[in-house]
Design an enzyme around this catalytic site. Structure first.
Site, PDB file in Angstrom:
ATOM      1  CE  LYS A 141     -18.156 -92.999  49.843  1.00  0.00           C
ATOM      2  NZ  LYS A 141     -17.186 -91.778  49.368  1.00  0.00           N
ATOM      3  CD  GLU A 173     -18.722 -77.571  41.663  1.00  0.00           C
ATOM      4  OE1 GLU A 173     -18.411 -79.128  42.176  1.00  0.00           O
ATOM      5  OE2 GLU A 173     -19.538 -77.451  42.359  1.00  0.00           O
ATOM      6  NE  ARG A 195     -22.455 -77.911  41.728  1.00  0.00           N
ATOM      7  CZ  ARG A 195     -23.367 -78.357  42.758  1.00  0.00           C
ATOM      8  NH1 ARG A 195     -23.928 -78.890  42.093  1.00  0.00           N
ATOM      9  NH2 ARG A 195     -22.783 -77.977  44.065  1.00  0.00           N
TER      10      ARG A 195
END
Length: 618
Positions: free
Chosen positions: A280, A364, A392
């Site tokens: 990354k 979540e 969610r």
């Protein structure tokens, strides 16, 4: 979105040599840093996916084949390759291109993406539709960068592995979602399996042995033996147990090797999982050294990596500081987040109380259910979460929290318009869906001081489920406190009642000043609590003025304005009522000030609409 299935199709980068492809990768990286340094956006994840994206476009034709991104914040190189390179200067800007895949923007964007962990399920649906409709194209799901911490990803993988159809899942493993423990022997064997000679032999061997009954029996036996050996030596048993042909791990920055393995995977008419390792922030040292800080950035100096605008205090930081302070005095307080520790301001709490802080990843629903279990046993869980992601976990709010009236506290961050991330991230639905949860209390602070006061009340005084919703960024001109009442009259007036909550109060007060210059005196009612909705003060004010205008940055259905209008009708109070909100359409991306201007939610817009209500437009 239907795409043309007939006629010649070739990958956009099919003619690139390896050397030309590597040169393109270097150029894309340079342009990514230059453009994102001006517009802001997601940088580190895109830098890490450059070679992978170029390799995909050398092998697959995304005008026909379906490339489904997960989360979608790593789509910038894809956008640049598919005709939007010149538009990168407008990235995430009002009227410009979006920071996430957007089918309405390009036929190369197969599906909308902004939340996480759904790509495999979506790709599986496309593969099944392809089979049912007897069409011919390839389907790819590109997942990683934390998305595998969400349970939906495994639901998709479980079903996709059993489908038996062509489906390529590319796992972009940048250490943020999965870190396989691969020893030296396993690494060596994995590399041998990815050599062109082995892949060519395997393809021909499978085809030849499948021609006869005897050959099929031999192939099945050797396949079982090979599978047993692989499971004992390589880190792929989980995916193969699900039904995938596992390939990898492969260096995600080796363009020639990536291209070859994708070419091989393209010919396999079965579920395939390609495990790609990437770095990354690859190619830009500040992002490589601090990928979290460069995950999502504002404008910065590309030479130094330093942010051009040093941010001041914000609601998220105030939330985290106050919760940490309370945590020192109340050991029953616990902090939770869903892969958003920094964004929700909970870093300080996590460092102060590591045994009372829990990050569940991009899950979540798990966070809310876990909070319910903690509350049931006497702890006080405080879940810091963005409004758009709290959506969610709606079922868990109903089933796990509300039915038993458990004391779970929600710190609903990024409530209202959030700006450049657009449709997938605006927090404009929580006002309606939280109001539908029985027993829920929702506070809407307008200043840092009110956030601290309301958070303390939510944690220590209110029973049952309670949410404190606050916006992204800092406070406005209103910096005080209006006390503990559910509503307060901030400004007297005889001609019109203006009502709102949160930092929208700043726009209402500005509108009242503008109206005063036109000889119109407007009352301003501030709602400190929006669920249960306090209606008495508004009703008393409207009885005096005969006109009400409610301004709020949320969707129209279930809005406070809609509920106030219904309450006034029930009380049989005659009034001219006007509402300004986000309507029923999705709000695009752009700076919040421009979005509010477009929606008439800024001070001048509210004043203009108020004059329309009163029938005195010049």
């Amino acid at each position: 979105m239907n795409r043309e299935q007939n006629g010649p199709h070739r990958p956009l980068l099919a003619d690139l040599t390896d050397r030309e492809g590597e040169a393109l990768c270097a150029q894309l990286r340079q342009e990514l840093v230059e453009e994102v340094s001006k517009t802001g956006g997601h940088l580190a994840s895109n830098l890490g996916a450059v070679e992978l994206t170029v390799a995909i476009h050398r092998v697959f034709d995304t005008a026909r084949d379906r490339l489904v991104f997960d989360v979608g914040h790593q789509c910038y190189p894809h956008k640049m390759i598919t005709g939007r390179r010149e538009a990168m200067s407008t990235l995430r800007q009002y009227g410009g291109i979006a920071g996430f895949p957007k089918p309405g923007e390009s036929g190369h964007d197969a599906f909308i993406a902004g939340h996480a962990s759904n790509s495999v399920a979506v790709a599986l649906g496309m593969a099944r539709a392809r089979t049912a409709m007897k069409e011919d194209y390839k389907v790819l799901a590109l997942i990683g960068d934390g998305a595998l911490t969400g349970g939906l990803a495994y639901e998709g993988l479980s079903n996709a592995g059993e489908c038996g159809q062509q489906l390529l899942v590319i796992l972009n493993d940048n250490g943020m979602s999965i870190t396989a423990n691969v020893g030296g022997v396993a690494e060596h064997l994995a590399q041998q399996r990815l050599k062109p000679q082995y892949l060519t032999f395997k393809k021909h061997y499978r085809r030849i042995m499948g021609k006869t009954w005897v050959g099929q029996r031999i192939y099945q036996f050797t396949h079982r033996v090979k599978k047993a050996l692989k499971q004992s030596l390589l880190p792929c048993s989980m995916f193969e147990n699900m039904g995938f042909t596992y390939l990898g791990p492969v260096d995600g920055h080796d363009l020639p090797k990536l291209t070859r393995i994708l070419q091989y995977a393209r010919e396999l008419n079965e579920p395939v999982l390609l495990h790609v390792r990437t770095v990354k922030g690859k190619g830009y040292l500040p992002a490589e050294e601090n990928p979290d800080a460069f995950h999502g950035v504002g404008p910065f100096d590309p030479m130094t990596g330093l942010m051009k605008k040093v941010g001041g205090d914000n609601f998220s930081a105030v939330f985290g500081r106050k919760l940490t302070q309370m945590g020192r005095e109340h050991p029953e307080i616990c902090g939770l987040t869903a892969a958003m520790m920094g964004g929700t301001g909970l870093g300080e709490f996590a460092r102060a109380f590591p045994d009372r802080f829990f990050d569940v990843g991009i899950a979540e629903g798990c966070a809310v259910s876990m909070a319910a279990g903690m509350a049931k046993e006497g702890a006080i869980p405080v879940f810091g979460v963005y409004s758009t992601f709290l959506q969610r976990s709606y079922d868990m709010l109903i089933h796990d929290v509300a039915i038993d009236h458990l004391h779970v506290v929600l710190g609903v961050d990024r409530a209202g318009l959030v700006g450049e991330d657009g449709e997938t991230h605006h927090g404009v639905f929580d006002v309606a869906y939280l109001d539908s949860v029985p027993g829920m209390t929702v506070f809407a602070p307008s200043s840092f001081q009110e956030l601290e006061e309301m958070l303390e009340r939510a944690v220590l005084e209110i029973k049952g489920p309670v949410a404190v919703r606050y916006p992204r960024g800092g406070e406005g001109m209103y910096t005080g406190s209006s006390g503990s009442g559910p509503a307060v009259l901030l400004r007297e007036g005889r001609d019109l009642t203006l009502a709102g909550y949160g930092i929208q109060i700043n726009d209402l007060l500005e509108a009242a000043d503008l109206l005063s210059k036109e000889g119109i005196e407007a009352q301003v009612v501030k709602l400190n609590q929006i669920t249960p909705l306090p209606t008495e003060l508004v009703a008393d004010c409207v009885r005096q003025t005969g006109a009400l205008l409610v301004a709020e940055d949320c969707v129209a259905s279930g809005s406070v304005g809609q509920r106030l209008a219904a309450a006034l009708e029930e009380k049989q109070i005659p009034a001219r009522i006007y509402r300004i909100d986000c309507g029923q359409e999705f709000v695009p991306h752009g700076a919040v000030r421009l979005l509010k201007w477009d929606l008439n939610l800024d001070g001048p817009g509210i004043a203009r609409r108020a004059m329309e209500v009163l029938g005195c437009v010049k």
